[in-house]
Design a protein around this motif. Sequence first.
Motif, PDB file in Angstrom:
ATOM      1  N   SER A  30     -41.295  89.628  19.853  1.00 20.37           N
ATOM      2  CA  SER A  30     -42.713  89.300  20.025  1.00 20.37           C
ATOM      3  C   SER A  30     -43.612  90.274  19.283  1.00 20.37           C
ATOM      4  O   SER A  30     -44.718  89.927  18.884  1.00 20.37           O
ATOM      5  N   GLU A  31     -43.165  91.519  19.144  1.00 22.69           N
ATOM      6  CA  GLU A  31     -43.978  92.496  18.412  1.00 22.69           C
ATOM      7  C   GLU A  31     -44.172  92.049  16.962  1.00 22.69           C
ATOM      8  O   GLU A  31     -45.208  92.289  16.360  1.00 22.69           O
ATOM      9  N   GLY A  32     -43.122  91.428  16.409  1.00 23.80           N
ATOM     10  CA  GLY A  32     -43.281  90.855  15.073  1.00 23.80           C
ATOM     11  C   GLY A  32     -43.017  91.824  13.931  1.00 23.80           C
ATOM     12  O   GLY A  32     -42.720  91.408  12.815  1.00 23.80           O
ATOM     13  N   THR A  33     -43.129  93.122  14.169  1.00 19.70           N
ATOM     14  CA  THR A  33     -42.905  94.079  13.076  1.00 19.70           C
ATOM     15  C   THR A  33     -41.413  94.346  12.896  1.00 19.70           C
ATOM     16  O   THR A  33     -40.636  94.255  13.831  1.00 19.70           O
ATOM     17  N   TRP A  34     -41.003  94.678  11.700  1.00 18.05           N
ATOM     18  CA  TRP A  34     -39.612  95.006  11.422  1.00 18.05           C
ATOM     19  C   TRP A  34     -39.314  96.421  11.934  1.00 18.05           C
ATOM     20  O   TRP A  34     -40.062  97.357  11.686  1.00 18.05           O
ATOM     21  N   ILE A  35     -38.239  96.524  12.677  1.00 15.33           N
ATOM     22  CA  ILE A  35     -37.764  97.821  13.161  1.00 15.33           C
ATOM     23  C   ILE A  35     -36.379  98.025  12.572  1.00 15.33           C
ATOM     24  O   ILE A  35     -35.537  97.111  12.625  1.00 15.33           O
ATOM     25  N   ASP A  36     -36.126  99.209  12.028  1.00 15.21           N
ATOM     26  CA  ASP A  36     -34.824  99.474  11.406  1.00 15.21           C
ATOM     27  C   ASP A  36     -33.686  99.376  12.412  1.00 15.21           C
ATOM     28  O   ASP A  36     -33.859  99.690  13.596  1.00 15.21           O
ATOM     29  N   THR A  37     -32.545  98.969  11.909  1.00 14.18           N
ATOM     30  CA  THR A  37     -31.358  98.812  12.756  1.00 14.18           C
ATOM     31  C   THR A  37     -31.062 100.097  13.542  1.00 14.18           C
ATOM     32  O   THR A  37     -30.769 100.046  14.737  1.00 14.18           O
ATOM     33  N   GLU A  38     -31.145 101.255  12.860  1.00 11.95           N
ATOM     34  CA  GLU A  38     -30.815 102.523  13.532  1.00 11.95           C
ATOM     35  C   GLU A  38     -31.779 102.780  14.697  1.00 11.95           C
ATOM     36  O   GLU A  38     -31.409 103.338  15.725  1.00 11.95           O
ATOM     37  N   GLN A  39     -33.044 102.404  14.493  1.00 10.75           N
ATOM     38  CA  GLN A  39     -34.022 102.602  15.569  1.00 10.75           C
ATOM     39  C   GLN A  39     -33.736 101.682  16.746  1.00 10.75           C
ATOM     40  O   GLN A  39     -33.863 102.087  17.907  1.00 10.75           O
ATOM     41  N   LYS A  40     -33.362 100.446  16.452  1.00 17.66           N
ATOM     42  CA  LYS A  40     -33.000  99.517  17.534  1.00 17.66           C
ATOM     43  C   LYS A  40     -31.814 100.065  18.321  1.00 17.66           C
ATOM     44  O   LYS A  40     -31.801 100.039  19.555  1.00 17.66           O
ATOM     45  N   VAL A  41     -30.821 100.546  17.583  1.00 20.88           N
ATOM     46  CA  VAL A  41     -29.620 101.078  18.237  1.00 20.88           C
ATOM     47  C   VAL A  41     -29.981 102.297  19.088  1.00 20.88           C
ATOM     48  O   VAL A  41     -29.518 102.440  20.224  1.00 20.88           O
ATOM     49  N   ALA A  42     -30.840 103.156  18.557  1.00 18.38           N
ATOM     50  CA  ALA A  42     -31.241 104.351  19.313  1.00 18.38           C
ATOM     51  C   ALA A  42     -31.984 103.948  20.585  1.00 18.38           C
ATOM     52  O   ALA A  42     -31.791 104.550  21.648  1.00 18.38           O
ATOM     53  N   LEU A  43     -32.821 102.915  20.483  1.00 18.01           N
ATOM     54  CA  LEU A  43     -33.537 102.421  21.665  1.00 18.01           C
ATOM     55  C   LEU A  43     -32.544 101.926  22.716  1.00 18.01           C
ATOM     56  O   LEU A  43     -32.608 102.306  23.894  1.00 18.01           O
ATOM     57  N   GLN A  68     -36.702  89.297  12.369  1.00 20.79           N
ATOM     58  CA  GLN A  68     -36.532  90.571  13.103  1.00 20.79           C
ATOM     59  C   GLN A  68     -35.134  90.725  13.690  1.00 20.79           C
ATOM     60  O   GLN A  68     -34.733  91.834  14.036  1.00 20.79           O
ATOM     61  N   MET A  69     -34.410  89.622  13.849  1.00 20.03           N
ATOM     62  CA  MET A  69     -33.103  89.686  14.516  1.00 20.03           C
ATOM     63  C   MET A  69     -31.955  89.478  13.524  1.00 20.03           C
ATOM     64  O   MET A  69     -30.826  89.241  13.925  1.00 20.03           O
ATOM     65  N   LYS A  70     -32.250  89.600  12.225  1.00 17.58           N
ATOM     66  CA  LYS A  70     -31.202  89.281  11.238  1.00 17.58           C
ATOM     67  C   LYS A  70     -30.042  90.274  11.251  1.00 17.58           C
ATOM     68  O   LYS A  70     -28.956  89.974  10.781  1.00 17.58           O
TER      69      LYS A  70
END
Lengths: 326, 326
Positions: A30-43, A68-70
């Motif tokens: 929903s945020e819509g912005t791209w977040i790097d894979t490493e950041q997602k994993v860290a979250l 965003q989910m690719k």
Amino acid sequence: MMVSSDSTAIPGFPDKVEVVDVGPRDGLQSEGTWIDTEQKVALINGLIEAGVRHLEVTSFVSPRAVPQMKDAAEVMAGIDRSKGAVLTALVPNARGAQRAVEAGIDAMVVFMSASESHNLKNVNRTRETSLEGFREICRIAEPADVQVYGAIATAFGCPFEGNVAVEDVVDVARAYRDMGITKISLGDTTGMATPPIVRERCQALKTHVPEADIALHFHNTRGVGLACVYTGLLEGITRFEASIGGLGGCPFAPKATGNICTEDLVYMLHESGVETGIDLERLIAVSRRTEQMIGRSLPGQVMKAGPRLELHDTGSVATADARANG
Amino acid sequence: MMVSSDSTAIPGFPDKVEVVDVGPRDGLQSEGTWIDTEQKVALINGLIEAGVRHLEVTSFVSPRAVPQMKDAAEVMAGIDRSKGAVLTALVPNARGAQRAVEAGIDAMVVFMSASESHNLKNVNRTRETSLEGFREICRIAEPADVQVYGAIATAFGCPFEGNVAVEDVVDVARAYRDMGITKISLGDTTGMATPPIVRERCQALKTHVPEADIALHFHNTRGVGLACVYTGLLEGITRFEASIGGLGGCPFAPKATGNICTEDLVYMLHESGVETGIDLERLIAVSRRTEQMIGRSLPGQVMKAGPRLELHDTGSVATADARANG
């Protein structure tokens, strides 16, 4: 004077609930912005470290439809599996189901709306066609020993149709149950849930689909998200979905908030004598890092104010005459 | 299929409650910025026009200590009295009481903290000295036929001391009762109330000071303000204080919110079958104007999202595959 008191629990609330963090999927999408894979994993790993044991981590959808989910498979590969956290992902079709199995998901979440117009708009299918597709997904999940959960969107109201009949929600839950899906979440897609509607739906499902293990997924779009949780707790619900920091939003109300906030939910639960197994202080730290990651102030309140017994020095804050009761 | 349903009320909630808007006093004072007298009057008259019948409109305090309230008498002079709205104002001492009487106030609110350290910090007096001062105020109010209400700050926790014993709250309520003050509000000064603490305090007061007519004044500093209202409603409380748009803040948590938001409260009450006599659409309009007046986004959610049955056209919003349950 003596006053007898019990300030540690609310009668009727369960002793323990499962908190499912959907921030990495629902929130980030929903945020819509791209977040790097490493950041997602860290979250995600930060949430697991804080004690969260149920997470919706990604979705295996078309990268064109939801860019965003690719990196769904890459995210999965980076997650700490040592703590036994249950990882779920949204899966819209057989192709997604195959990718989810290959990525090692614990449970895939199929989803449809209780209202026909929202289902058509959201996935371009009638509800009947959605259900047929789920049978195919179940056939892929079963031999792989992957669970299937069912989500019901617009379960408390539809932005196009208004009120959604409780019968429609019960019908979808029955259809899920008939294909062996008993972990069912009711999604408050655009924040239309209210305490009486929550109560009505919980009671109807208990009566008509007693096999269902119901989760509630509220949005705080109209400020009453935790009040709806309150009703759910009184109805005996023990699974709630929320998003770290309140990550996410509402496409129908750009300035309003989306998902209820995980740490605010956990704060309310702990303060009401309900266990979650989550370390609130650590969760707050994850939420503050999530704000930095996303680059905007998130709606979560507890991360701004701190836990309730974080005390202040009397010299630290200027209060004025007549500020009392303020 | 047939499903019996009642989605209009919560059993145990009262049929009707009084909503007191404290935005013009508590909210504006915490905001800290100067608002012109005409704007304050327009805000108050807008609230009255929307059906609000109980308002904390100003305080008669030292203009040096609280410059935002120096126009208390001018504000009073501009308010529409034709609808019979009950106007209250904070009054710290005999001088303030005299000014309040001259300005034509309906009820003056005296205030002290349940915790000694907060009372000392806030008004530079012990609790005992505060109580003595109130007797003088009552002597001014009585011949003028002006009511006196009592507020108890830090009733759910103190930012300096942490937990506040329920006995301390009961003791202050008793002292108020003994001087003839029975309209008593419990103030959640820094957002430390939780559902079990609310329940405990309501029950103790019902038992030990049954003459008290209790109002609850919550802050949403930790996100659980409306959950605390929920508890209060189940305990039979029928008076709640809130601030239009969520105007205000918390000196201890600069980024967190202060008072619960009036229109979010009214939305929850109406949706739960509780009458307030307030027109929600008009209240939302006042809230939106208040945002413009104060020049910043306020925390109220309903004004951003609109009432729940404000429908959307299916062509108006882009949803993506897999946005369901979002």
